[in-house]
Design an enzyme around this catalytic site. Structure first.
Site, PDB file in Angstrom:
ATOM      1  N   THR A 209      24.128  -8.295   4.397  1.00  0.00           N
ATOM      2  CA  THR A 209      24.325  -7.117   3.547  1.00  0.00           C
ATOM      3  C   THR A 209      25.803  -6.737   3.618  1.00  0.00           C
ATOM      4  O   THR A 209      26.624  -7.544   4.056  1.00  0.00           O
ATOM      5  CB  THR A 209      23.386  -5.972   3.996  1.00  0.00           C
ATOM      6  OG1 THR A 209      23.508  -4.885   3.086  1.00  0.00           O
ATOM      7  CG2 THR A 209      23.696  -5.467   5.399  1.00  0.00           C
ATOM      8  N   ASN A 210      26.169  -5.539   3.206  1.00  0.00           N
ATOM      9  CA  ASN A 210      27.564  -5.100   3.333  1.00  0.00           C
ATOM     10  C   ASN A 210      27.591  -3.651   3.794  1.00  0.00           C
ATOM     11  O   ASN A 210      26.547  -3.048   4.029  1.00  0.00           O
ATOM     12  CB  ASN A 210      28.318  -5.301   2.017  1.00  0.00           C
ATOM     13  CG  ASN A 210      27.659  -4.551   0.878  1.00  0.00           C
ATOM     14  OD1 ASN A 210      27.614  -3.330   0.868  1.00  0.00           O
ATOM     15  ND2 ASN A 210      27.097  -5.295  -0.081  1.00  0.00           N
ATOM     16  N   SER A 211      28.796  -3.097   3.914  1.00  0.00           N
ATOM     17  CA  SER A 211      28.939  -1.789   4.579  1.00  0.00           C
ATOM     18  C   SER A 211      28.706  -0.585   3.671  1.00  0.00           C
ATOM     19  O   SER A 211      28.918   0.551   4.097  1.00  0.00           O
ATOM     20  CB  SER A 211      30.342  -1.660   5.176  1.00  0.00           C
ATOM     21  OG  SER A 211      30.643  -2.799   5.905  1.00  0.00           O
ATOM     22  N   ALA A 276      27.175  -1.850  -4.397  1.00  0.00           N
ATOM     23  CA  ALA A 276      27.913  -3.002  -3.879  1.00  0.00           C
ATOM     24  C   ALA A 276      26.924  -4.163  -3.823  1.00  0.00           C
ATOM     25  O   ALA A 276      26.314  -4.435  -2.788  1.00  0.00           O
ATOM     26  CB  ALA A 276      28.466  -2.687  -2.498  1.00  0.00           C
ATOM     27  N   GLU A 278      25.503  -7.726  -3.598  1.00  0.00           N
ATOM     28  CA  GLU A 278      25.970  -8.964  -2.955  1.00  0.00           C
ATOM     29  C   GLU A 278      26.304  -9.990  -4.033  1.00  0.00           C
ATOM     30  O   GLU A 278      25.525 -10.191  -4.970  1.00  0.00           O
ATOM     31  CB  GLU A 278      24.882  -9.518  -2.022  1.00  0.00           C
ATOM     32  CG  GLU A 278      24.802  -8.818  -0.682  1.00  0.00           C
ATOM     33  CD  GLU A 278      26.085  -8.942   0.142  1.00  0.00           C
ATOM     34  OE1 GLU A 278      26.758  -9.993   0.063  1.00  0.00           O
ATOM     35  OE2 GLU A 278      26.410  -7.987   0.859  1.00  0.00           O
TER      36      GLU A 278
END
Ligand code: CTP
Length: 397
Positions: A209-211, A276, A278
């Site tokens: 995943t991302n932040s 955001a 992916e």
């Protein structure tokens, strides 16, 4: 519910109470002990048709046994009862105490115990409102979700002319009425917002995943709903409460987000993609847990995810389209390229390395880029950035 703190503008609250009562609202008033020097509780009690609360602890002889339970927890009961809490005037002292979480009078205790939105109408002298400490407090309060009713420029009690004059009661009333009835300059508009990260499963227990925390998208959804829009919010996995009045759809992966966006994009007036998403997703997900036995290393295969924004840009049927760009280098240049490539009406660029910006912060420093111009905005709360985006949308042809 109205909280009155001790400033000259307190006398104007009589008019505010009358506007609300005349329009059928039930009004409860809390005063700080110093506010009684500026306006009489008897007047406010008569106008609101309710007892005005000032003291933290009512005198024992005034509390009948049946009232005892309720009175002891008044701050909680009122905090739960109110649909909205307006602190007007909000003095520099009261603002500072709210910001610090101090609860040494009944008004402050009720603020802490409130679940409803709290509006602050600051009122103070020009020098006080410009003081860096007050500026810092106001910034931090709006970042914590308090809603500001901006003071006006004009004649002040000190005889000076400047900033810090409390918004006129009529304006406060209109802002609250619009908020409660959800009518505003976006009434009748349908807005789709995406937020948060997506998470892509590698196997039964692992994912990438991302932040992203979703705060920016949730703030836009909240601002749009506060201004009367019908808002649909499609969000990846986040840890945030749904803003009032917003229809929320939870998704996990980029593919799920794409499907939900496709089925919810028709008949929208505006779509804002803050998610955001992916860019790369695993070609296949292992159904069980990948075991480490007999493996020193292994390679995962990823494919490009659909660029949802690009899809929306190609399809564009009747909606305005706003995207975000997260850039660490050549911010404006790269954002301009995305604006063109994805056929957007505006792109909001932000740099996670800029102070106060980026993942998980309450504030953001952004630039708005359209075909015609680039506008750099100061550091603002994400809610205010949301409102600024919506202001620009309303001006779009
Ligand atoms: N976006 C999208 N679908 C994706 C990736 C991004 O809709 N699969 C949207 C984001 O919501 C954002 C915009 O595209 O509004 C720009 O995202 P960003 O990550 O800055 O850029 P990318 O297009 O992914 O390009 P790069 O990662 O190369 O900078």
């Amino acid at each position: 519910m109205i909280g009155v703190s001790g400033g000259i503008a307190a006398y104007k609250i009589c008019y505010l109470v009358r506007y609300f009562v005349r329009n059928g609202a039930e009004v409860r008033i809390i005063m700080t002990p110093s506010a009684v020097n500026f306006v009489s509780p008897v007047t406010l009690s008569a106008l609101s048709r309710n007892e005005v609360i000032i003291n933290m602890f009512p005198p024992a002889d005034k509390v009948s046994s049946s009232e005892k339970v309720e009175t002891k927890t008044w701050h909680v009961n009122l905090g739960l009862w109110a649909d909205v809490f307006i602190i007007a005037p909000a003095t520099a002292n009261t603002l500072a105490k709210i910001n610090a979480g101090i609860s040494d009078n009944f008004l402050l205790t009720t603020v802490l115990a409130s679940r409803c939105p709290v509006f602050l109408a600051p009122a103070m002298d020009d020098d006080m409102i410009k003081n860096s400490v007050t500026v810092r407090n106001l910034k931090s309060l709006s970042a914590s979700g308090f809603k500001m009713i901006e003071p006006e420029y004009g004649e002040l009690a000190s005889g000076l002319v400047g900033e810090g004059r409390m918004a006129e009661p009529e304006r406060i009333f209109e802002i609250i009425k619009d908020f409660l009835l959800r009518t505003g300059d976006l009434t009748g508009r349908k807005i789709l917002v995406t937020a948060g990260p997506t998470a892509e499963n590698l196997d039964r227990v692992r994912f990438i995943t991302n932040s992203s925390t979703g705060k920016m998208g949730f703030a836009i959804a909240e601002a749009a709903s506060d201004r009367g829009a019908a808002v649909t919010l499609i969000t990846g996995p986040v840890n945030l409460d749904t803003p009032e009045g917003v229809k929320r759809i939870d998704v996990r992966t980029a593919d799920e987000m794409f499907r939900k966006v496709k089925s919810n994009c028709s008949k929208k007036d505006l779509i804002v993609m803050t998610a955001a998403v992916e860019d790369f997703v695993p070609v296949k997900t292992d159904k069980g847990k990948i075991k480490k036995e007999e493996k020193e290393k292994f390679v995962f295969e990823f494919r490009r995810a659909v660029d949802i924004l690009e899809y929306l840009g190609k399809k564009k049927n009747g909606y305005k389209l706003i995207g975000f760009a997260l850039e660490t280098d050549d911010e404006i240049e790269n954002a301009k390229k995305k604006l063109k490539r994805k056929n957007l009406d505006m792109i909001v660029s932000n740099n996670p390395d800029s102070e106060g910006s980026g993942f998980g912060t309450e504030t953001n420093k952004v630039s708005f880029i359209t075909e015609r111009k680039t506008e750099q905005l100061p550091l603002m709360s994400k809610y205010d950035v949301g409102n600024a985006i919506l202001d620009r949308y309303l001006k779009m042809k």
